[in-house]
Design a protein around this motif. Structure first.
Motif: not given
Length: 291
Positions: A100-102, A184-188
């Motif tokens: 969530q944070t990233l 999370g990095i990919a979803v961003s």
């Protein structure tokens, strides 16, 4: 007479070498050093936003406090409610500070041009990810320490007592946090704006909390729900942590009747690989409108 001439020549040559500015120019700092500096900057920046700090650390702790107070003795769980919910909430907290944070912060940095400006500096791109790793590690250790300390000090939670159990916690912590961070990095990259990132990240994470055995026992969930949840790391993180915290007889409450730690390791390891591939394929330093 030749000797003084030679000495003056050597002295002159030595002085020229010393005065050459290139002789004082050291090598640029390596990726690790730059990444660690970047990580310290990430931590300070995060801690300046007290709302993010409070929300990130307080939500799992508040849920643990409410469940330990409200549900204790209400259901036949075979153990105090704080002991039952603690491992699942630790898994939830780890996914919160990583996925969530990233997912939200990187999307915000991309939208506001922070990533584009960083890409234009001499900083190695990998140092940016080292910095994010330092931030996630800081948050993850703080989250685990807060939940363990609060559960033990305020609600007399039973903590693992064997080296094997703590070793299980350690490798689940590492594999789960790495896998969720990469996800999370990919979803961003899926979100066009920061506001959209909140929906793209928070909604799936909220659904997974109810389908991965965090709030509802996995044995009570339908098979199709467990099948869907097993495609994501949260279910496996919670199962691995339950194996470390729960007594051995509680394995009968799992769908297979066993902890299946080998499957937990395979699933979390696979997510580390899949997350890395997705990150390499999808990560962007600029928004789509920037070209």
């Amino acid at each position: 007479m030749s000797t003084p001439t030679t000495d003056r020549s050597q002295l002159s040559t030595g002085s020229a070498r010393t005065s050459d500015p290139r002789a004082h120019r050291g090598r640029p700092p390596g990726v690790l050093r730059v990444g660690l500096s970047r990580g310290w900057l990430e931590i300070r920046t995060f801690c300046r936003e007290w709302e993010s700090v409070v929300f990130t650390f307080s939500l799992p702790a508040l849920i643990l406090a409410m469940f330990a107070s409200i549900f204790d003795g209400m259901f036949d769980m075979g153990m105090p409610s704080v002991d039952y919910y603690l491992p699942g909430l630790i898994a939830m907290g780890l996914m919160s500070v990583s996925f969530q944070t990233l997912g939200t912060t990187i999307a915000s940095e991309r939208e506001h041009g922070g990533l584009r400006r960083l890409r234009g500096t001499p900083m190695p791109p990998s140092a940016y990810f080292v910095g994010k790793t330092v931030l996630v590690l800081f948050l993850a250790l703080g989250q685990v320490g807060l939940l363990l300390g609060m559960g033990w000090l305020l609600f007399d939670a039973s903590l693992p007592t064997t080296a094997t159990a703590w070793a299980t916690i350690a490798w689940v912590f590492v594999l789960g946090t790495v896998g969720c961070s990469l996800l999370g990095i990919a979803v961003s990259s899926l979100a066009r704006t920061t506001q959209a990132a909140s929906t793209v990240v928070v909604v799936p994470f909220l659904v997974l909390q109810f389908t991965s055995g965090i709030f509802v026992p996995v044995i009570a969930l339908p098979d199709w729900v467990l099948t869907g949840a097993s495609l994501f790391p949260l279910l496996w993180m919670a199962q691995g942590l339950r194996a470390a915290f729960f007594p051995e007889q509680m394995a009968a409450m799992e769908p297979s009747g066993a902890w299946d730690l080998h499957l937990v390791a395979v699933a979390l390891g696979a997510w580390c690989v899949v997350g890395l591939v997705l990150t390499l394929l999808t990560f962007r330093w600029k928004t789509r409108k920037d070209g």
